[in-house]
Design a protein around this motif. Sequence first.
Motif, PDB file in Angstrom:
ATOM      1  N   ASP A 136       0.939  -1.133   0.043  1.00 16.52           N
ATOM      2  CA  ASP A 136      -0.145   0.141  -0.076  1.00 16.52           C
ATOM      3  C   ASP A 136       0.694   1.305  -0.035  1.00 16.52           C
ATOM      4  O   ASP A 136       0.488   2.349  -0.707  1.00 16.52           O
ATOM      5  N   SER A 137       1.918   1.289   0.710  1.00 21.76           N
ATOM      6  CA  SER A 137       2.781   2.428   0.896  1.00 21.76           C
ATOM      7  C   SER A 137       3.363   2.647  -0.583  1.00 21.76           C
ATOM      8  O   SER A 137       3.519   3.665  -0.871  1.00 21.76           O
ATOM      9  N   LEU A 138       4.103   1.674  -1.205  1.00 24.23           N
ATOM     10  CA  LEU A 138       4.504   1.726  -2.588  1.00 24.23           C
ATOM     11  C   LEU A 138       3.316   2.138  -3.607  1.00 24.23           C
ATOM     12  O   LEU A 138       3.753   3.253  -4.270  1.00 24.23           O
ATOM     13  N   ARG A 139       2.287   1.824  -3.604  1.00 23.42           N
ATOM     14  CA  ARG A 139       1.103   2.157  -4.697  1.00 23.42           C
ATOM     15  C   ARG A 139       1.059   3.558  -4.414  1.00 23.42           C
ATOM     16  O   ARG A 139       0.654   4.403  -5.160  1.00 23.42           O
ATOM     17  N   LYS A 140       0.774   4.141  -2.892  1.00 23.86           N
ATOM     18  CA  LYS A 140       0.519   5.493  -2.508  1.00 23.86           C
ATOM     19  C   LYS A 140       1.552   6.295  -2.893  1.00 23.86           C
ATOM     20  O   LYS A 140       1.475   7.453  -3.795  1.00 23.86           O
ATOM     21  N   TYR A 141       2.953   5.963  -2.824  1.00 22.16           N
ATOM     22  CA  TYR A 141       4.261   6.673  -3.399  1.00 22.16           C
ATOM     23  C   TYR A 141       4.039   6.880  -4.987  1.00 22.16           C
ATOM     24  O   TYR A 141       4.453   7.827  -5.388  1.00 22.16           O
ATOM     25  N   GLY A 142       3.696   5.810  -5.530  1.00 21.10           N
ATOM     26  CA  GLY A 142       3.609   5.932  -7.113  1.00 21.10           C
ATOM     27  C   GLY A 142       2.552   6.799  -7.607  1.00 21.10           C
ATOM     28  O   GLY A 142       2.692   7.431  -8.605  1.00 21.10           O
ATOM     29  N   LYS A 143       1.431   6.705  -6.797  1.00 23.21           N
ATOM     30  CA  LYS A 143       0.106   7.719  -7.414  1.00 23.21           C
ATOM     31  C   LYS A 143       0.745   9.207  -7.126  1.00 23.21           C
ATOM     32  O   LYS A 143       0.536   9.947  -7.914  1.00 23.21           O
ATOM     33  N   TYR A 144       1.434   9.450  -5.619  1.00 21.83           N
ATOM     34  CA  TYR A 144       1.647  10.981  -5.728  1.00 21.83           C
ATOM     35  C   TYR A 144       2.993  11.434  -6.583  1.00 21.83           C
ATOM     36  O   TYR A 144       3.083  12.534  -6.653  1.00 21.83           O
ATOM     37  N   SER A 145       3.628  10.314  -6.571  1.00 27.25           N
ATOM     38  CA  SER A 145       4.909  10.858  -7.615  1.00 27.25           C
ATOM     39  C   SER A 145       4.463  11.075  -9.068  1.00 27.25           C
ATOM     40  O   SER A 145       5.137  11.724  -9.730  1.00 27.25           O
ATOM     41  N   SER A 146       3.449  10.355  -9.464  1.00 29.10           N
ATOM     42  CA  SER A 146       3.118  10.583 -10.806  1.00 29.10           C
ATOM     43  C   SER A 146       2.207  11.800 -11.069  1.00 29.10           C
ATOM     44  O   SER A 146       2.351  12.430 -11.817  1.00 29.10           O
ATOM     45  N   VAL A 147       1.715  12.305  -9.673  1.00 28.87           N
ATOM     46  CA  VAL A 147       1.078  13.721  -9.836  1.00 28.87           C
ATOM     47  C   VAL A 147       2.053  14.474 -10.093  1.00 28.87           C
ATOM     48  O   VAL A 147       1.873  15.527 -10.758  1.00 28.87           O
ATOM     49  N   ILE A 148       3.281  14.563  -9.279  1.00 31.54           N
ATOM     50  CA  ILE A 148       4.277  15.515  -9.513  1.00 31.54           C
ATOM     51  C   ILE A 148       4.825  15.650 -10.587  1.00 31.54           C
ATOM     52  O   ILE A 148       5.095  16.491 -11.264  1.00 31.54           O
ATOM     53  N   PHE A 149       5.066  14.377 -11.395  1.00 35.27           N
ATOM     54  CA  PHE A 149       5.781  14.306 -12.701  1.00 35.27           C
ATOM     55  C   PHE A 149       4.798  15.137 -13.876  1.00 35.27           C
ATOM     56  O   PHE A 149       5.175  15.584 -14.603  1.00 35.27           O
ATOM     57  N   GLN A 150       3.507  14.618 -13.389  1.00 35.95           N
ATOM     58  CA  GLN A 150       2.540  15.430 -14.375  1.00 35.95           C
ATOM     59  C   GLN A 150       2.447  16.860 -14.344  1.00 35.95           C
ATOM     60  O   GLN A 150       2.504  17.515 -15.251  1.00 35.95           O
ATOM     61  N   MET A 151       2.650  17.343 -13.174  1.00 38.21           N
ATOM     62  CA  MET A 151       2.632  18.576 -12.952  1.00 38.21           C
ATOM     63  C   MET A 151       3.755  19.350 -13.533  1.00 38.21           C
ATOM     64  O   MET A 151       3.977  20.593 -14.162  1.00 38.21           O
ATOM     65  N   LEU A 152       5.128  18.737 -13.263  1.00 41.00           N
ATOM     66  CA  LEU A 152       6.551  19.284 -13.715  1.00 41.00           C
ATOM     67  C   LEU A 152       6.306  19.203 -15.310  1.00 41.00           C
ATOM     68  O   LEU A 152       6.949  20.069 -16.042  1.00 41.00           O
ATOM     69  N   PHE A 153       5.800  18.178 -16.007  1.00 48.10           N
ATOM     70  CA  PHE A 153       5.744  17.953 -17.496  1.00 48.10           C
ATOM     71  C   PHE A 153       4.751  19.094 -17.901  1.00 48.10           C
ATOM     72  O   PHE A 153       5.089  19.868 -18.830  1.00 48.10           O
ATOM     73  N   ILE A 154       3.777  19.456 -17.513  1.00 51.59           N
ATOM     74  CA  ILE A 154       2.907  20.716 -18.104  1.00 51.59           C
ATOM     75  C   ILE A 154       3.616  21.804 -17.926  1.00 51.59           C
ATOM     76  O   ILE A 154       3.667  22.699 -18.776  1.00 51.59           O
ATOM     77  N   ILE A 155       4.341  22.321 -16.702  1.00 49.85           N
ATOM     78  CA  ILE A 155       4.993  23.523 -16.485  1.00 49.85           C
ATOM     79  C   ILE A 155       6.144  23.473 -17.586  1.00 49.85           C
ATOM     80  O   ILE A 155       6.392  24.457 -18.301  1.00 49.85           O
ATOM     81  N   GLY A 156       6.895  22.213 -17.513  1.00 49.65           N
ATOM     82  CA  GLY A 156       8.022  22.414 -18.553  1.00 49.65           C
ATOM     83  C   GLY A 156       7.693  22.601 -20.078  1.00 49.65           C
ATOM     84  O   GLY A 156       8.216  23.338 -20.650  1.00 49.65           O
ATOM     85  N   ILE A 157       6.614  21.754 -20.301  1.00 46.52           N
ATOM     86  CA  ILE A 157       6.169  22.072 -21.789  1.00 46.52           C
ATOM     87  C   ILE A 157       5.654  23.501 -21.935  1.00 46.52           C
ATOM     88  O   ILE A 157       5.919  23.897 -23.185  1.00 46.52           O
TER      89      ILE A 157
END
Length: 84
Positions: free
Chosen positions: A10-31
Amino acid sequence: MEDKKNNASDSLRKYGKYSSVIFQMLFIIGISFWGGHQLDLYFETGSNVLVLVIGLSGLCLSLYTTLKRLEILNKEEQDDAKQK
């Protein structure tokens, strides 16, 4: 023993979900900043007006999508907690 495995999973799953949100945010800003820069070069404006306008618009968009996604994730976690 199995509870520890479930907690770790569960901890790894939560970590994956929240880290994907951060990468999505960085991708939108970068693009958005990159796109604004490319448009400034294409139109030869001589300043960074389009970089700022499009970049800040992308920043606002990324914050909005991040908050909406976090709201959805929070609701899913609450529903999971109720089911257990």
